[in-house]
Design a protein around this motif. Sequence first.
Motif, PDB file in Angstrom:
ATOM      1  N   TYR A 158       0.840  -1.197   0.000  1.00 49.96           N
ATOM      2  CA  TYR A 158       0.000   0.000   0.000  1.00 49.96           C
ATOM      3  C   TYR A 158       0.871   1.242   0.000  1.00 49.96           C
ATOM      4  CZ  TYR A 158       1.234   0.540   4.933  1.00 49.96           C
ATOM      5  OH  TYR A 158       1.943   0.703   6.093  1.00 49.96           O
ATOM      6  N   GLU A 159       0.277   2.351  -0.364  1.00 49.26           N
ATOM      7  CA  GLU A 159       0.902   3.664  -0.231  1.00 49.26           C
ATOM      8  C   GLU A 159      -0.025   4.547   0.599  1.00 49.26           C
ATOM      9  OE1 GLU A 159       1.960   5.370  -3.976  1.00 49.26           O
ATOM     10  OE2 GLU A 159       3.525   3.886  -4.373  1.00 49.26           O
ATOM     11  N   ARG A 160       0.563   5.363   1.450  1.00 49.76           N
ATOM     12  CA  ARG A 160      -0.227   6.183   2.373  1.00 49.76           C
ATOM     13  C   ARG A 160       0.288   7.612   2.358  1.00 49.76           C
ATOM     14  NH1 ARG A 160      -1.916   3.878   8.356  1.00 49.76           N
ATOM     15  NH2 ARG A 160      -3.606   5.387   8.763  1.00 49.76           N
ATOM     16  N   VAL A 201      -9.619   4.630   2.032  1.00 46.98           N
ATOM     17  CA  VAL A 201      -8.958   3.511   1.358  1.00 46.98           C
ATOM     18  C   VAL A 201      -9.398   3.486  -0.109  1.00 46.98           C
ATOM     19  CG1 VAL A 201      -8.722   0.998   1.258  1.00 46.98           C
ATOM     20  CG2 VAL A 201      -8.743   2.180   3.475  1.00 46.98           C
ATOM     21  N   LEU A 219      -2.291  -0.052  -7.555  1.00 43.19           N
ATOM     22  CA  LEU A 219      -2.637   1.138  -6.778  1.00 43.19           C
ATOM     23  C   LEU A 219      -2.281   2.435  -7.503  1.00 43.19           C
ATOM     24  CD1 LEU A 219       0.130   2.459  -5.288  1.00 43.19           C
ATOM     25  CD2 LEU A 219      -0.078   0.388  -3.926  1.00 43.19           C
ATOM     26  N   ILE A 250      -5.044   5.853   1.751  1.00 40.83           N
ATOM     27  CA  ILE A 250      -4.348   4.560   1.703  1.00 40.83           C
ATOM     28  C   ILE A 250      -4.757   3.856   0.411  1.00 40.83           C
ATOM     29  CG2 ILE A 250      -3.959   2.342   2.838  1.00 40.83           C
ATOM     30  CD1 ILE A 250      -5.476   4.579   5.158  1.00 40.83           C
ATOM     31  N   VAL A 305      -4.309   0.778  -2.100  1.00 40.41           N
ATOM     32  CA  VAL A 305      -3.970  -0.622  -1.833  1.00 40.41           C
ATOM     33  C   VAL A 305      -3.786  -1.386  -3.133  1.00 40.41           C
ATOM     34  CG1 VAL A 305      -4.890  -2.769  -0.851  1.00 40.41           C
ATOM     35  CG2 VAL A 305      -5.234  -0.602   0.354  1.00 40.41           C
ATOM     36  N   ASP A 306      -2.749  -2.227  -3.190  1.00 39.79           N
ATOM     37  CA  ASP A 306      -2.663  -3.281  -4.199  1.00 39.79           C
ATOM     38  C   ASP A 306      -3.435  -4.484  -3.657  1.00 39.79           C
ATOM     39  OD1 ASP A 306      -1.220  -2.220  -6.326  1.00 39.79           O
ATOM     40  OD2 ASP A 306       0.730  -2.857  -5.543  1.00 39.79           O
ATOM     41  N   SER A 314       1.288  -6.817  -4.536  1.00 39.23           N
ATOM     42  CA  SER A 314       0.817  -7.691  -3.453  1.00 39.23           C
ATOM     43  C   SER A 314       0.861  -9.148  -3.907  1.00 39.23           C
ATOM     44  CB  SER A 314      -0.607  -7.328  -3.034  1.00 39.23           C
ATOM     45  OG  SER A 314      -0.650  -6.094  -2.361  1.00 39.23           O
TER      46      SER A 314
END
Length: 276
Positions: free
Chosen positions: A22-24, A32, A41, A58, A60-61, A68
């Motif tokens: 993930y990247e945040r 999300v 993502l 956030i 997400v992959d 992921s």
Amino acid sequence: MADTVSFPIDTPAGERTVEVVYERLGAGEPLVLLHGIGHHLQVWDPVAGLLAAERDVIAVDLPGFGQSPALPDGIPYGLPGVVPVLGALFEALGIHQPHVAGNSLGGLVALQLGREKLVRSVTAISPAGFWSEAERRYAFGILWALRRGALTLPPGAVARLARTTAGRAAMLSTLYARPGRRTPDSVTAETRAMRESTGFDATLRVGRSVRFTDDIPDIPVTIAWGARDRLLLRRQGVRAKEVIPGARLVRLPGCGHVAMSDDPALTARVILDASR
């Protein structure tokens, strides 16, 4: 910068460990972002900065996509497997009932997260699951063609096509109304993500029997549909509104299936309005 989180999931065969990339960025209430099948993502990059001005974003992959890893044995692809994984991911990241926005497959997952009261609001952009059987076959045919192209085109050919407006249109016009807005690097990365999606085949197989048929009471739901969506035709948005009568249905003029690239400002505004 991408990070990885690992967390346990109980299955009938015992405990399994799931890893999610993930990247945040940003600050505020958590939001999300969930991508579509075969994507990653980075598809949210055009809107991530706009959203991060007001939200803890956030991206997400999903398991088996992007960076992921595939789901471990004992956890099936499809909503019954993926939704509990995302619930455990929220726990692992220390977020409780985040807002969620999803595109295509990610929109379907976001709606199921809402149905199970795991999130505080849902924005579904051209979500899967509201098709007729003919529309599903049509969409899956396009997706299989995109997958075959990603698997068979040599990387050098992909890079050459991505450098020209005509090449990007040939590769992406079923997903984007304005494929020329994608950069050559992003097109190359998207093609690689499609090629390397370990969860693609299993997810599409499960999707043959998927229909979203349940209302989502007590949670704000926004369903947004690109007026130029060529993958999941916009009339499916009307069906979605019939299934979820309390949802707000928003038309995205000039946008295709992946609206985040076609009109980042409009898409970000819709998501932020939905999460206020």
